[in-house]
Design an enzyme around this catalytic site. Structure first.
Site, PDB file in Angstrom:
ATOM      1  N   ASN A 221      10.275   1.003   1.764  1.00  0.00           N
ATOM      2  CA  ASN A 221       9.552   1.323   3.003  1.00  0.00           C
ATOM      3  C   ASN A 221       9.064   0.024   3.653  1.00  0.00           C
ATOM      4  O   ASN A 221       9.338  -1.067   3.157  1.00  0.00           O
ATOM      5  CB  ASN A 221       8.387   2.280   2.710  1.00  0.00           C
ATOM      6  CG  ASN A 221       7.428   1.686   1.699  1.00  0.00           C
ATOM      7  OD1 ASN A 221       6.790   0.664   1.960  1.00  0.00           O
ATOM      8  ND2 ASN A 221       7.360   2.291   0.525  1.00  0.00           N
ATOM      9  N   ASP A 291       7.722   7.954  -3.320  1.00  0.00           N
ATOM     10  CA  ASP A 291       7.445   9.208  -4.020  1.00  0.00           C
ATOM     11  C   ASP A 291       8.630   9.635  -4.883  1.00  0.00           C
ATOM     12  O   ASP A 291       8.469  10.347  -5.863  1.00  0.00           O
ATOM     13  CB  ASP A 291       7.126  10.321  -2.998  1.00  0.00           C
ATOM     14  CG  ASP A 291       5.734  10.139  -2.405  1.00  0.00           C
ATOM     15  OD1 ASP A 291       4.841   9.667  -3.138  1.00  0.00           O
ATOM     16  OD2 ASP A 291       5.544  10.447  -1.212  1.00  0.00           O
ATOM     17  N   LYS A 301      28.330  -1.332  -8.300  1.00  0.00           N
ATOM     18  CA  LYS A 301      28.224  -1.042  -6.869  1.00  0.00           C
ATOM     19  C   LYS A 301      29.042   0.206  -6.512  1.00  0.00           C
ATOM     20  O   LYS A 301      30.219   0.298  -6.855  1.00  0.00           O
ATOM     21  CB  LYS A 301      28.718  -2.254  -6.062  1.00  0.00           C
ATOM     22  CG  LYS A 301      28.473  -2.083  -4.603  1.00  0.00           C
ATOM     23  CD  LYS A 301      29.007  -3.259  -3.803  1.00  0.00           C
ATOM     24  CE  LYS A 301      29.032  -2.883  -2.335  1.00  0.00           C
ATOM     25  NZ  LYS A 301      29.877  -3.748  -1.549  1.00  0.00           N
ATOM     26  N   VAL A 321      -1.910   6.247  -8.809  1.00  0.00           N
ATOM     27  CA  VAL A 321      -3.369   6.347  -8.617  1.00  0.00           C
ATOM     28  C   VAL A 321      -3.907   7.604  -9.299  1.00  0.00           C
ATOM     29  O   VAL A 321      -4.990   7.571  -9.897  1.00  0.00           O
ATOM     30  CB  VAL A 321      -3.732   6.263  -7.106  1.00  0.00           C
ATOM     31  CG1 VAL A 321      -3.402   7.538  -6.356  1.00  0.00           C
ATOM     32  CG2 VAL A 321      -5.190   5.901  -6.913  1.00  0.00           C
ATOM     33  N   LYS A 350      -5.738  14.724  -0.184  1.00  0.00           N
ATOM     34  CA  LYS A 350      -5.215  13.780  -1.190  1.00  0.00           C
ATOM     35  C   LYS A 350      -6.326  13.324  -2.126  1.00  0.00           C
ATOM     36  O   LYS A 350      -6.119  13.163  -3.329  1.00  0.00           O
ATOM     37  CB  LYS A 350      -4.596  12.555  -0.495  1.00  0.00           C
ATOM     38  CG  LYS A 350      -3.158  12.786  -0.108  1.00  0.00           C
ATOM     39  CD  LYS A 350      -2.507  11.575   0.521  1.00  0.00           C
ATOM     40  CE  LYS A 350      -1.144  11.992   1.062  1.00  0.00           C
ATOM     41  NZ  LYS A 350      -0.547  11.038   1.957  1.00  0.00           N
TER      42      LYS A 350
HETATM   43  O1  PMT Z   1       1.313  -3.211   3.248  1.00  0.00           O
HETATM   44  P1  PMT Z   1       0.960  -3.213   4.728  1.00  0.00           P
HETATM   45  O2  PMT Z   1       2.151  -3.548   5.583  1.00  0.00           O
HETATM   46  O3  PMT Z   1      -0.235  -4.092   5.006  1.00  0.00           O
HETATM   47  O4  PMT Z   1       0.557  -1.721   5.154  1.00  0.00           O
HETATM   48  C1  PMT Z   1      -0.592  -1.142   4.626  1.00  0.00           C
HETATM   49  C2  PMT Z   1      -0.329   0.322   4.223  1.00  0.00           C
HETATM   50  C3  PMT Z   1      -0.099   1.158   5.468  1.00  0.00           C
HETATM   51  C4  PMT Z   1       0.861   0.423   3.273  1.00  0.00           C
HETATM   52  C5  PMT Z   1      -1.617   0.783   3.457  1.00  0.00           C
HETATM   53  O5  PMT Z   1      -2.694   0.618   4.271  1.00  0.00           O
HETATM   54  C6  PMT Z   1      -1.486   2.225   2.982  1.00  0.00           C
HETATM   55  O6  PMT Z   1      -1.750   3.174   3.690  1.00  0.00           O
HETATM   56  N1  PMT Z   1      -1.088   2.379   1.694  1.00  0.00           N
HETATM   57  C7  PMT Z   1      -0.783   3.676   1.099  1.00  0.00           C
HETATM   58  C8  PMT Z   1       0.545   4.140   1.579  1.00  0.00           C
HETATM   59  C9  PMT Z   1       0.955   5.417   0.914  1.00  0.00           C
HETATM   60  O7  PMT Z   1       1.891   5.418   0.172  1.00  0.00           O
HETATM   61  O8  PMT Z   1       0.193   6.427   1.162  1.00  0.00           O
HETATM   62  P2  PMT Z   1       0.444   7.912   0.530  1.00  0.00           P
HETATM   63  O9  PMT Z   1      -0.334   8.775   1.421  1.00  0.00           O
HETATM   64  O10 PMT Z   1       1.883   8.204   0.385  1.00  0.00           O
HETATM   65  O11 PMT Z   1      -0.188   7.823  -0.923  1.00  0.00           O
HETATM   66  C10 PMT Z   1      -1.552   8.137  -1.174  1.00  0.00           C
HETATM   67  C11 PMT Z   1      -2.106   7.234  -2.252  1.00  0.00           C
HETATM   68  O12 PMT Z   1      -1.444   7.483  -3.485  1.00  0.00           O
HETATM   69  C12 PMT Z   1      -1.990   5.765  -1.969  1.00  0.00           C
HETATM   70  O13 PMT Z   1      -3.161   5.149  -2.455  1.00  0.00           O
HETATM   71  C13 PMT Z   1      -0.789   5.338  -2.803  1.00  0.00           C
HETATM   72  O14 PMT Z   1      -0.892   3.998  -3.253  1.00  0.00           O
HETATM   73  C14 PMT Z   1      -0.896   6.285  -3.997  1.00  0.00           C
HETATM   74  N2  PMT Z   1       0.373   6.632  -4.619  1.00  0.00           N
HETATM   75  C15 PMT Z   1       1.316   7.341  -3.933  1.00  0.00           C
HETATM   76  C16 PMT Z   1       2.467   7.725  -4.571  1.00  0.00           C
HETATM   77  C17 PMT Z   1       2.654   7.357  -5.928  1.00  0.00           C
HETATM   78  N3  PMT Z   1       3.751   7.707  -6.575  1.00  0.00           N
HETATM   79  N4  PMT Z   1       1.722   6.655  -6.565  1.00  0.00           N
HETATM   80  C18 PMT Z   1       0.583   6.282  -5.940  1.00  0.00           C
HETATM   81  O15 PMT Z   1      -0.271   5.610  -6.548  1.00  0.00           O
END
Ligand code: PMT
Length: 418
Positions: A221, A291, A301, A321, A350
């Site tokens: 991403n 995810d 390849k 997390v 969340k």
């Molecule tokens: O890196 P930058 O370019 O500065 O951009 C910053 C950002 C937009 C990436 C950052 O501010 C941000 O929003 N990070 C979380 C992005 C994300 O994956 O959000 P989510 O809504 O999909 O996940 C929710 C939370 O669960 C997040 O804290 C994520 O780190 C965590 N997560 C998600 C999926 C996973 N498998 N494990 C996780 O720990």
């Protein structure tokens, strides 16, 4: 964002084809209000004339260690004491080696030994020279022996003047000028620190993850790591001991922060769990973790199969997390929510679902903030409270987020060292 007005930059230019880019960098820094003095090695003068830098910086250019005229003006020790930052751009393999070995064989290397200012090195060389184990040893030596004093900015990757492709390109002048701004932003944070987190251990995830499809392709991403790295800098500036678990990004770790590089979500989980088990009071998940991953990674390849479409079977990645927040003796856990609609509702859901103490919601549909931007705007939510932080630099925002986290974490877990 810090003003660069009056900031004293000593720009060291060494002998590589990228020396011409240092002229643009010099121009950008002076336009931002910096006072720039340029020191050129003999090799650098073969590529660009000192007159160019004299005109762009408005100051005489220093080239010789033993030059009675120069010593009568600003002597080399005075010059070593002058800057707020020494930036070597481009830095050849040679200057990196000389610096790593403490050589003082010309003006620039002597200044590097004599200075107490912070130093930033922007490497530029052929990809094979950059990859050479000796160059990598020298870089590791500078990172380890001069942690907190010397940062390595770059190199970038891509097509090289010699026709090769790979790592070793000087970062573009805009990117280097941006790093200078960030450097002074972080310095300001340290000087203005309000929150004292000395003795607090913080683990932060940052950047994207890469999920392999085959040896040459992956799913990922647009996360640049800037948000997580800015938080790491802000926590460190507040005195915390910070471990940054980072996916692949192009930025270097803030001074004083221990950074562990990972690639995939599974790897990020195991490194984060280990860092937390070593002791952690606050865990911040700023990483954009994929995810899903490809269920079966091809060992060689994948070939295009005629005209038929390709279907990849994806399986879910572990939620990093959520698994940290499920631990019996969990730290104070902060997540991020990257949403394009219904920001607050999704963020709250969340927070509940993942058992988080706090969530930072950012609207990633807005241009100029969020993913791969220097700025962001967020809502910080915990169960009883919501704080809106309007658009600002990620550095300034991080300082405010750290203050909010520190205040909340000390209420929630008064026994912990926050
Ligand atoms: O890196 P930058 O370019 O500065 O951009 C910053 C950002 C937009 C990436 C950052 O501010 C941000 O929003 N990070 C979380 C992005 C994300 O994956 O959000 P989510 O809504 O999909 O996940 C929710 C939370 O669960 C997040 O804290 C994520 O780190 C965590 N997560 C998600 C999926 C996973 N498998 N494990 C996780 O720990």
């Amino acid at each position: 964002m810090a003003s660069l007005e009056g900031k004293k930059i000593l720009l060291g230019v060494t002998g590589g084809i990228a020396a011409y880019k240092a002229a643009d960098l010099c121009r950008q820094l002076t336009r931002k209000g910096c006072l720039v003095r340029v020191v050129m090695t003999r090799g650098a003068t073969e590529f660009v004339s000192p007159l160019t830098f004299q005109a762009l910086s408005g100051n005489p250019v220093h080239t010789e260690l033993l030059d009675s005229d120069a010593e009568a003006g600003m002597g080399h020790i005075e010059l070593a004491k002058w800057p707020d930052l020494i930036l070597i751009a481009p830095a050849t393999a040679n200057i990196i080696s000389l610096y790593a070995h403490g050589q003082a064989s010309d003006l620039l290397t002597t200044l590097l030994l004599a200075t107490q200012s912070k130093v930033a090195i922007a490497p530029a060389m052929n990809q094979a020279m950059w990859r050479h184990p000796i160059t990598q040893l020298n870089i590791a030596k500078l990172r380890d022996s001069l942690a907190g004093t010397c940062e390595i900015w770059g190199p970038g990757e891509g097509a090289q003047a010699c026709g090769d492709t790979g790592p070793g390109r000087l970062l573009e002048p805009e990117e280097l000028a941006h790093r200078v701004v960030e450097f002074f932003d972080n310095k300001n944070l340290q000087q203005n620190k309000k929150t004292d987190l000395t003795g607090t251990r913080v683990v932060i995830t940052a950047g994207p993850t890469r999920e392999a499809i085959d040896p040459v392709r992956y799913i990922s991403n647009h996360s640049s790591g800037k948000m997580g790295y800015a938080l790491a800098a802000a926590f460190s500036a507040s005195g915390a001991e910070v471990v940054l678990v980072s996916g692949p990004v192009d930025i270097s770790a803030p001074m004083g922060v221990r950074c562990i590089q990972v690639t995939s979500a599974c790897e990020m989980l195991s490194v984060a769990e280990e860092a937390v088990s070593d002791g952690c009071d606050i865990f911040v998940a700023a990483a954009a973790v994929a995810d899903y991953r490809v269920e079966t990674v091809a060992s060689s390849k994948m070939k295009k199969k005629g005209d038929s479409d390709l279907v990849l079977k994806l399986c879910q990645n572990p939620d990093i997390v959520a698994s940290i927040a499920a631990k019996p003796d969990k730290p104070f856990v902060v997540g991020f929510a990257a949403e394009t609609n219904d920001l607050l509702a999704y963020a709250k859901a969340k927070m509940e679902k993942k058992n988080l103490d706090m969530i930072i919601a950012n609207d990633v549909s807005k241009k100029g903030i969020g993913f791969n931007s220097d700025r962001n705007a967020v809502h910080v939510l915990c169960r009883e409270q919501m704080v809106e932080l309007p658009e600002q630099s990620k550095a300034a925002l991080s300082q405010k987020i750290v203050e909010i986290i520190a205040a909340r974490a000390s209420q929630v877990a008064p026994g912990k060292s926050v």
